[in-house]
Design a protein around this motif. Structure first.
Motif, PDB file in Angstrom:
ATOM      1  N   UNK A   3       2.365  -0.975   4.911  1.00 17.26           N
ATOM      2  CA  UNK A   3       3.288   0.360   5.458  1.00 17.26           C
ATOM      3  C   UNK A   3       2.118   1.596   4.622  1.00 17.26           C
ATOM      4  N   UNK A   4       1.559   2.943   5.771  1.00 20.92           N
ATOM      5  CA  UNK A   4       1.141   3.671   4.699  1.00 20.92           C
ATOM      6  C   UNK A   4       2.280   4.422   3.711  1.00 20.92           C
ATOM      7  N   UNK A   5       3.643   4.575   3.918  1.00 22.31           N
ATOM      8  CA  UNK A   5       4.333   4.519   2.753  1.00 22.31           C
ATOM      9  C   UNK A   5       4.538   4.314   1.812  1.00 22.31           C
ATOM     10  N   UNK A   6       3.521   2.761   1.842  1.00 19.47           N
ATOM     11  CA  UNK A   6       3.611   2.374  -0.056  1.00 19.47           C
ATOM     12  C   UNK A   6       2.391   2.849  -0.212  1.00 19.47           C
ATOM     13  N   UNK A   7       2.229   4.096  -1.140  1.00 21.30           N
ATOM     14  CA  UNK A   7       0.875   3.855  -1.344  1.00 21.30           C
ATOM     15  C   UNK A   7      -0.357   3.934  -3.022  1.00 21.30           C
ATOM     16  N   UNK A   8       0.493   2.651  -3.482  1.00 19.65           N
ATOM     17  CA  UNK A   8      -0.021   2.486  -4.725  1.00 19.65           C
ATOM     18  C   UNK A   8      -0.127   0.768  -3.832  1.00 19.65           C
ATOM     19  N   UNK A   9      -1.266   0.303  -3.517  1.00 13.89           N
ATOM     20  CA  UNK A   9      -1.606  -0.916  -3.116  1.00 13.89           C
ATOM     21  C   UNK A   9      -2.930  -1.334  -3.901  1.00 13.89           C
ATOM     22  N   UNK A  10      -1.929  -2.175  -4.983  1.00 12.79           N
ATOM     23  CA  UNK A  10      -3.467  -2.823  -5.764  1.00 12.79           C
ATOM     24  C   UNK A  10      -4.892  -4.022  -5.180  1.00 12.79           C
ATOM     25  N   UNK A  11      -5.881  -4.293  -5.482  1.00 10.37           N
ATOM     26  CA  UNK A  11      -6.665  -4.513  -5.678  1.00 10.37           C
ATOM     27  C   UNK A  11      -6.738  -6.380  -5.990  1.00 10.37           C
TER      28      UNK A  11
END
Ligand SMILES: Nc1ccn([C@@H]2O[C@H](COP(=O)(O)OP(=O)(O)OP(=O)(O)O)[C@@H](O)[C@H]2O)c(=O)n1
Ligand SMILES: C[C@](O)(CO)[C@H](O)COP(=O)(O)O
Length: 224
Positions: A99-107
């Protein structure tokens, strides 16, 4: 492509971003900025180094922000329809739906998901539920408590063998079946979906309160 975890074949990140953001009330949500960067830019920039291509589903008439390492398709009327259009726009062997709406995606989350996909061809990031759960009564008050043991709140990204997810979407289309996520469509085919522990920072920006939280988190992360 970089990323420590090997999937045999090409991997595409598919980003549904075609929603209208009704609950947030700020126009097409993917284009809403948090500390100077839109939700869409944050999500795409987190994914791009770990996949071979990124494809975004956009609202009709909107364009990708300049310089974003992605290409775009026009989204559908529902999230499910947008994901099906994205799936039809790639021939990659594996897809990560985020989702674009979940902006805090970690490695770390991306790596853990990629490692979980090969076993059954399907995996999703999710968080064990920490709050007490209750079903509301007919009057809208406290009704039936629900045991939270073994319950997970499902997040994205979700990862699949592309052909498996396409088959799940096509079956749902034939049956007129709607689900709120892609893992649910695959599970419906009887395929085991692996649960990968996620991250509280992966919350979905849905309401004005979520946006405040996102601003605070972005300020803290951008200071690091
Ligand atoms: N027709 C749609 C609807 C949703 N999405 C995307 O699916 C993700 C999750 O949807 P949600 O958070 O519900 O976004 P909106 O549909 O925009 O929000 P609302 O329901 O408040 O209008 C978002 O990145 C959204 O852009 C999409 O690609 N196509
Ligand atoms: C896909 C999802 O983000 C997993 O939790 C969620 O189901 C999307 O729901 P929405 O109603 O489209 O926001």
């Amino acid at each position: 492509m970089t990323g420590a975890c090997l999937l045999a074949g090409r991997v595409a990140a598919l980003v549904p971003a075609a929603g209208s953001g009704t609950r947030l009330g700020r126009g097409p949500k993917a284009f809403v900025e948090v500390a100077g960067l839109s939700l869409l830019e944050r999500s795409v920039r987190a994914l791009a180094p770990h996949v071979d291509e990124v494809i975004v589903a956009l609202p009709a008439g909107m364009e990708l922000p300049a310089g974003l390492p992605a290409r775009a398709v026009e989204g559908g009327d529902t999230r499910q329809a947008s994901v099906l259009k994205l799936l039809r726009a790639t021939d990659a062997d594996y897809v990560l739906i985020h989702d674009a709406a979940r902006p805090f995606l970690s490695e770390e989350v991306i790596h853990a998901l990629r490692e979980a996909i090969p076993e059954t061809g399907a995996a999703t990031v999710a968080l064990p539920v920490a709050d007490t759960l209750v079903r509301q009564s007919a009057a809208g008050d406290w009704g039936e408590p629900t045991a939270r043991e073994g319950l997970w709140a499902v997040q994205t990204p979700q990862g699949f063998r592309r052909e498996l997810l396409l088959a799940a979407h096509q079956q749902a289309e034939r049956d007129g079946y709607a689900a709120t996520d892609d893992a649910g469509l695959v599970a419906r085919l009887g395929v085991r979906v692996r649960l990968v522990p996620g991250d509280a920072r992966l919350f979905k920006v849905t309401t004005p309160g979520d946006l405040l939280l996102a601003e605070a988190l972005a300020a803290a992360e951008d200071r690091r």
